[in-house]
Design an enzyme around this catalytic site. Structure first.
Site, PDB file in Angstrom:
ATOM      1  NE  ARG A  16      73.985  77.046 116.199  1.00 41.14           N
ATOM      2  CZ  ARG A  16      74.924  76.138 116.498  1.00 41.14           C
ATOM      3  NH1 ARG A  16      76.009  76.501 117.162  1.00 41.14           N
ATOM      4  NH2 ARG A  16      74.787  74.878 116.110  1.00 41.14           N
ATOM      5  CB  THR A  80      75.057  64.663 116.160  1.00 40.28           C
ATOM      6  OG1 THR A  80      75.568  64.765 117.503  1.00 40.28           O
ATOM      7  CG2 THR A  80      75.001  66.053 115.556  1.00 40.28           C
ATOM      8  CG  ASN A 387      61.272  86.067  68.963  1.00 38.97           C
ATOM      9  OD1 ASN A 387      60.824  87.153  69.308  1.00 38.97           O
ATOM     10  ND2 ASN A 387      61.935  85.273  69.783  1.00 38.97           N
ATOM     11  NE  ARG A 441      63.847 103.016  53.640  1.00 43.69           N
ATOM     12  CZ  ARG A 441      64.986 103.310  53.060  1.00 43.69           C
ATOM     13  NH1 ARG A 441      65.032 104.228  52.116  1.00 43.69           N
ATOM     14  NH2 ARG A 441      66.082 102.691  53.411  1.00 43.69           N
TER      15      ARG A 441
HETATM   16  C1  UD1 Z   1      78.619  69.549 116.292  1.00 45.80           C
HETATM   17  C2  UD1 Z   1      79.320  68.715 117.378  1.00 45.80           C
HETATM   18  C3  UD1 Z   1      80.518  69.489 117.916  1.00 45.80           C
HETATM   19  C4  UD1 Z   1      81.446  69.829 116.752  1.00 45.80           C
HETATM   20  C5  UD1 Z   1      80.707  70.554 115.622  1.00 45.80           C
HETATM   21  C6  UD1 Z   1      81.612  70.648 114.411  1.00 45.80           C
HETATM   22  C7  UD1 Z   1      77.594  67.399 118.490  1.00 45.80           C
HETATM   23  C8  UD1 Z   1      76.720  67.262 119.679  1.00 45.80           C
HETATM   24  N1  UD1 Z   1      78.397  68.457 118.457  1.00 45.80           N
HETATM   25  O1  UD1 Z   1      78.139  70.744 116.928  1.00 45.80           O
HETATM   26  O2  UD1 Z   1      81.218  68.703 118.870  1.00 45.80           O
HETATM   27  O3  UD1 Z   1      82.520  70.631 117.216  1.00 45.80           O
HETATM   28  O4  UD1 Z   1      79.537  69.832 115.232  1.00 45.80           O
HETATM   29  O5  UD1 Z   1      81.052  71.397 113.363  1.00 45.80           O
HETATM   30  O6  UD1 Z   1      77.566  66.546 117.630  1.00 45.80           O
HETATM   31  N2  UD1 Z   1      71.980  67.182 112.868  1.00 45.80           N
HETATM   32  C9  UD1 Z   1      71.067  66.203 112.561  1.00 45.80           C
HETATM   33  N3  UD1 Z   1      70.176  65.835 113.511  1.00 45.80           N
HETATM   34  C10 UD1 Z   1      70.149  66.368 114.750  1.00 45.80           C
HETATM   35  C11 UD1 Z   1      71.103  67.379 115.050  1.00 45.80           C
HETATM   36  C12 UD1 Z   1      71.996  67.748 114.092  1.00 45.80           C
HETATM   37  O7  UD1 Z   1      71.062  65.677 111.456  1.00 45.80           O
HETATM   38  O8  UD1 Z   1      69.299  65.957 115.543  1.00 45.80           O
HETATM   39  C13 UD1 Z   1      72.941  67.597 111.829  1.00 45.80           C
HETATM   40  C14 UD1 Z   1      72.842  69.060 111.464  1.00 45.80           C
HETATM   41  O9  UD1 Z   1      71.950  69.240 110.376  1.00 45.80           O
HETATM   42  C15 UD1 Z   1      74.268  69.416 111.085  1.00 45.80           C
HETATM   43  C16 UD1 Z   1      75.095  68.428 111.895  1.00 45.80           C
HETATM   44  O10 UD1 Z   1      74.239  67.409 112.345  1.00 45.80           O
HETATM   45  O11 UD1 Z   1      74.525  69.199 109.707  1.00 45.80           O
HETATM   46  C17 UD1 Z   1      75.745  69.102 113.111  1.00 45.80           C
HETATM   47  O12 UD1 Z   1      74.739  69.720 113.880  1.00 45.80           O
HETATM   48  P1  UD1 Z   1      74.944  71.152 114.505  1.00 45.80           P
HETATM   49  O13 UD1 Z   1      73.721  71.515 115.234  1.00 45.80           O
HETATM   50  O14 UD1 Z   1      75.464  72.082 113.497  1.00 45.80           O
HETATM   51  O15 UD1 Z   1      76.073  70.796 115.572  1.00 45.80           O
HETATM   52  P2  UD1 Z   1      77.138  71.791 116.209  1.00 45.80           P
HETATM   53  O16 UD1 Z   1      76.506  72.570 117.284  1.00 45.80           O
HETATM   54  O17 UD1 Z   1      77.851  72.529 115.152  1.00 45.80           O
HETATM   55 CA    CA Z   2      77.646  72.800 112.939  1.00 52.14          CA
END
Ligand code: UD1
Ligand code: CA
Length: 458
Positions: A16, A80, A387, A441
């Site tokens: 995004r 995550t 310099n 000069r």
């Molecule tokens: C996530 C949570 C959501 C919460 C929000 C808070 C999940 C499914 N959702 O959503 O409930 O309200 O954060 O900010 O967890 N990442 C990885 N590997 C992956 C996917 C993500 O390391 O496979 C990392 C991303 O780099 C990021 C973090 O996890 O730093 C969160 O991922 P992001 O995609 O931003 O989750 P949200 O949609 O914000």
């Molecule tokens: Ca996030």
């Protein structure tokens, strides 16, 4: 007390953001988002800090190479929950509490995390989630509670029905879990959801079913907000700035127009400093008591000694004023510029690797580079230290009390000993002994009755 380990999730691309740069490397107040999160967890003295990288992992790891974190890879970003699974082998043998955070929540504060962990331990839980309430919950997982206000589960925006989407209590993405249970819960998470991902919040109902899961609500939602797009990044940048300015005003700093200033997280400003509008204070800036920074100045990696005045439109990078000094307007101090007390650098002057002695003045349109200058030297307008010979840099040494007439070139390497006077318009190529006058000069030629050419009209 239970030992603590931290896992930070930073493998996602951050679709995004619409960027070539991984999301966690986007900067807020001059630091990558991930660095803000790392700085918030270090004061908790965790035994381990594990950061999960994936998308452009090398780039992320090298940008934060100075951190003491352990890097683990999540080669495919399957969610995550999967990311935490990738981190667990790095914590083999660890048996305490694991704090899990996202690398995209830059304003998170150590004190909040401490309170959260404290609450988790007092309640003897195996899983806690940190929640917050926000007016616009778009994009966040919604916290679902039962009729007794107890935690049930978290439903992601994309999996939520219209009714659930109206819930304004959301998941901050920060969790505290007992190591032994975490591994087992994660094995039971599936990817039957709108995004086809293994969601970390899906472990919540498992802990709740075992009677050991709960939620901790934090009221300052701004400090837990995540960055998913450029709009949120700019909103949090503003929140960060407002908070930093607020802190500094409480300690006795005047901001004439707080809304127009920009400050890095590590900026230190002492009492009775006045900051005018449109000032940028970047990383590594220390401003001591009684200084004044005029409008439209940018200062980076520099120190201003007590009572220094920086006049408008000046640019300082890697400079040290030992104070009090007057700098600018329109001065440029490059790395290695050092001003001893009462030295002045005026308009349209550039300094680089130049040590300016006490009370010396470089006031107008000059370039002073690779120079060691004594005290009470007067550098006339338009003086240039030559310099660079096209291949190497050479040093200019100027003794105490030297007077340099306007329009002079000092061709380095060259030394002007103490008390030397240089006549205006000279090109000095050889060392000048103490107290001598040097003038080079061209002999003037005056042609009386000179007739100017006349334009030929064709
Ligand atoms: C996530 C949570 C959501 C919460 C929000 C808070 C999940 C499914 N959702 O959503 O409930 O309200 O954060 O900010 O967890 N990442 C990885 N590997 C992956 C996917 C993500 O390391 O496979 C990392 C991303 O780099 C990021 C973090 O996890 O730093 C969160 O991922 P992001 O995609 O931003 O989750 P949200 O949609 O914000
Ligand atoms: Ca996030």
């Amino acid at each position: 007390m239970n030992p603590l380990a931290v896992i930070i999730l930073a493998a996602g691309q951050g679709t995004r953001m619409r960027s070539n740069l991984p999301k966690v490397l986007h900067q807020l107040a001059g630091w990558p988002l991930l660095q803000h999160v790392l700085e918030a967890v270090y004061p908790l003295n965790p035994e381990h800090v594990v950061v999960v990288t994936g998308h452009k992992a090398e780039l992320v790891e090298s940008a934060l190479a100075s951190s003491t974190a352990t890097w683990v890879r999540q080669d495919e970003q399957n969610g995550t929950g999967h990311a935490v699974q990738c981190a667990l082998p790095a914590l083999e043998g660890f048996a305490g509490d694991i704090l899990i955070l996202s690398g995209d929540t830059p304003l998170v504060e150590s004190q909040t995390l401490e309170k959260f962990i404290g609450h988790h331990r007092r309640e003897h839980r195996e899983l806690s989630v940190l929640s917050m309430t926000i007016d616009n919950p778009t994009g966040y997982g919604r916290v679902i509670r039962d009729s007794y206000d107890g935690l049930l589960e978290i439903v992601e925006e994309k999996d939520a029905d219209a009714q659930t989407r109206t819930i304004t209590e959301v998941n901050s993405g920060i969790y505290c879990a007992a190591t032994k249970n975490l591994k087992q819960w994660l094995e039971s998470v599936n990817n039957n959801n709108a995004q086809g991902e293994y969601y970390l919040p899906d472990i919540i109902p498992m802990a709740v079913a075992a009677g050991s899961g709960g939620v901790y609500h934090h009221t300052d939602s701004l400090s837990l907000a995540g960055v998913n797009n450029r709009q949120q990044l700019s909103q949090l940048e503003k929140v960060f700035r407002d908070r930093k300015v607020e802190q500094l005003m409480e300690t006795g700093v005047t901001f004439i127009d707080p809304d127009s200033c920009w400050l890095a997280p590590d900026v230190q400003v002492a009492q009775d400093v006045i900051i005018f509008p449109n000032v940028v204070l970047g990383v590594g800036v220390v401003i001591e008591e009684g200084c004044r920074v005029g409008p439209f100045c940018e200062i980076i990696q520099s120190k201003l000694g007590p009572g220094t005045v920086v006049r408008p439109f000046s640019h300082l990078d890697g400079a040290e004023s030992r104070g009090p000094n007057e700098i600018g307007p329109y001065a440029r101090l490059r790395p290695g510029s050092v001003l001893e007390p009462r030295a002045k650098v005026g308009n349209f002057c550039e300094l680089k690797k130049a040590h300016i002695g006490a009370g010396s003045k470089v006031n107008h349109l000059s370039y002073v580079g690779d120079t060691e200058m004594g005290s009470n030297v007067n550098v006339g307008a338009g003086t240039i230290t030559c310099n660079y010979d096209g291949a190497n840099k050479h040093k200019t040494t100027i003794g105490d009390g030297v007077f340099i007439g306007s329009g002079t070139q000092l061709v380095a390497p060259v030394t002007l000993e103490e008390g030397v006077v240089i006549g205006a318009g000279s090109t000095i190529t050889k060392n000048v002994p103490a107290k001598a006058l040097a003038v080079t000069r061209v002999k003037p030629t005056y042609v009386n009755g000179w007739v100017r050419p006349v334009k030929i009209i064709k």
